[in-house]
Design a protein around this motif. Sequence first.
Motif, PDB file in Angstrom:
ATOM      1  N   ALA A 182       0.825  -1.209   0.000  1.00 13.23           N
ATOM      2  CA  ALA A 182       0.000   0.000   0.000  1.00 13.23           C
ATOM      3  C   ALA A 182       0.857   1.256   0.000  1.00 13.23           C
ATOM      4  N   ALA A 183       2.065   1.138   0.564  1.00 16.43           N
ATOM      5  CA  ALA A 183       2.982   2.280   0.614  1.00 16.43           C
ATOM      6  C   ALA A 183       3.776   2.435  -0.679  1.00 16.43           C
ATOM      7  N   GLY A 184       3.526   1.560  -1.658  1.00 10.93           N
ATOM      8  CA  GLY A 184       4.155   1.693  -2.965  1.00 10.93           C
ATOM      9  C   GLY A 184       5.426   0.896  -3.155  1.00 10.93           C
ATOM     10  N   LYS A 185       5.720  -0.021  -2.217  1.00 10.11           N
ATOM     11  CA  LYS A 185       6.947  -0.795  -2.320  1.00 10.11           C
ATOM     12  C   LYS A 185       6.748  -2.006  -3.230  1.00 10.11           C
ATOM     13  N   SER A 186       7.804  -2.356  -3.968  1.00 11.88           N
ATOM     14  CA  SER A 186       7.764  -3.541  -4.815  1.00 11.88           C
ATOM     15  C   SER A 186       8.034  -4.778  -3.968  1.00 11.88           C
ATOM     16  N   GLN A 187       7.818  -5.953  -4.556  1.00 10.54           N
ATOM     17  CA  GLN A 187       8.076  -7.181  -3.815  1.00 10.54           C
ATOM     18  C   GLN A 187       9.552  -7.296  -3.453  1.00 10.54           C
ATOM     19  N   GLN A 188      10.425  -6.871  -4.348  1.00 11.30           N
ATOM     20  CA  GLN A 188      11.854  -6.906  -4.066  1.00 11.30           C
ATOM     21  C   GLN A 188      12.191  -5.961  -2.918  1.00 11.30           C
ATOM     22  N   ASP A 189      11.587  -4.767  -2.937  1.00 13.85           N
ATOM     23  CA  ASP A 189      11.809  -3.805  -1.851  1.00 13.85           C
ATOM     24  C   ASP A 189      11.372  -4.398  -0.513  1.00 13.85           C
ATOM     25  N   ILE A 190      10.181  -5.018  -0.522  1.00  8.50           N
ATOM     26  CA  ILE A 190       9.628  -5.571   0.712  1.00  8.50           C
ATOM     27  C   ILE A 190      10.518  -6.690   1.238  1.00  8.50           C
ATOM     28  N   GLY A 191      11.024  -7.540   0.337  1.00  5.35           N
ATOM     29  CA  GLY A 191      11.929  -8.607   0.747  1.00  5.35           C
ATOM     30  C   GLY A 191      13.175  -8.043   1.414  1.00  5.35           C
TER      31      GLY A 191
END
Length: 233
Positions: A182-191
């Motif tokens: 929801a904050a605009g992060k990609s899956q790679q960012d979240i990982g």
Amino acid sequence: MEIIDLSTLPGTEARYTEFLKRVCDKFEMDHAAYAGMNPSEGKVAGHVTYNDDWKEHYQKHDLVMIDPTLHMAKRSIAPVDWSRLERSQNFQRVFRDAHDFGLPSQGVTIPVRGPYGDIGFLSVTRDCPKEEWRKLYTHVISDLQSMAVHIHDNVITSDEFAGALYHPNLSTREAEILQWVAAGKSQQDIGDILSISHRTVEVHLRSSREKLCALTTPQAVGRAIAVGLIGTG
């Protein structure tokens, strides 16, 4: 499987009791029961005309987990006459107990499939000779199917039902990942942020989509925000 008694929700007792009493009166039945199921959450919400002792026994012994009238109807699009189930072990277990509470083993369960993956069940029962039951069944089954749709449509659109049945339980990690999406992060960012693999992020997102009955991750985020499971980003 969690059972939610719709009659315990504020303002619903008279409404659901009236539904089922009208069914019994109109179709000459002894008892009627309604159950609505959210398969993705494993929750059943319902209301019955059976006595409180049987309701307590049914829930205490988790009979919903083996009740063949529900499990067969869940897989069927046609009404399930309980006589089709009499030879099954689970039928004998459930209705042996039911008999002890004065309930007959003769009845029918009518499944209704709703637009959101929900399933409703209207069950009716009558204590009478088998030949009389067969004649009554043939005479009323078409009208009972219409009544089942009517009840399910009315119940599913109520705020009480929606709140009880469609409030998914996300794990802490699932909610956390959706919040980052929801904050605009990609899956790679979240990982990277959570020190977990990209594949693990996807596993949690897939689980979240299933629980929220969402086809896409953005849809899952929107539904999670709508029911207050995560913030707006």
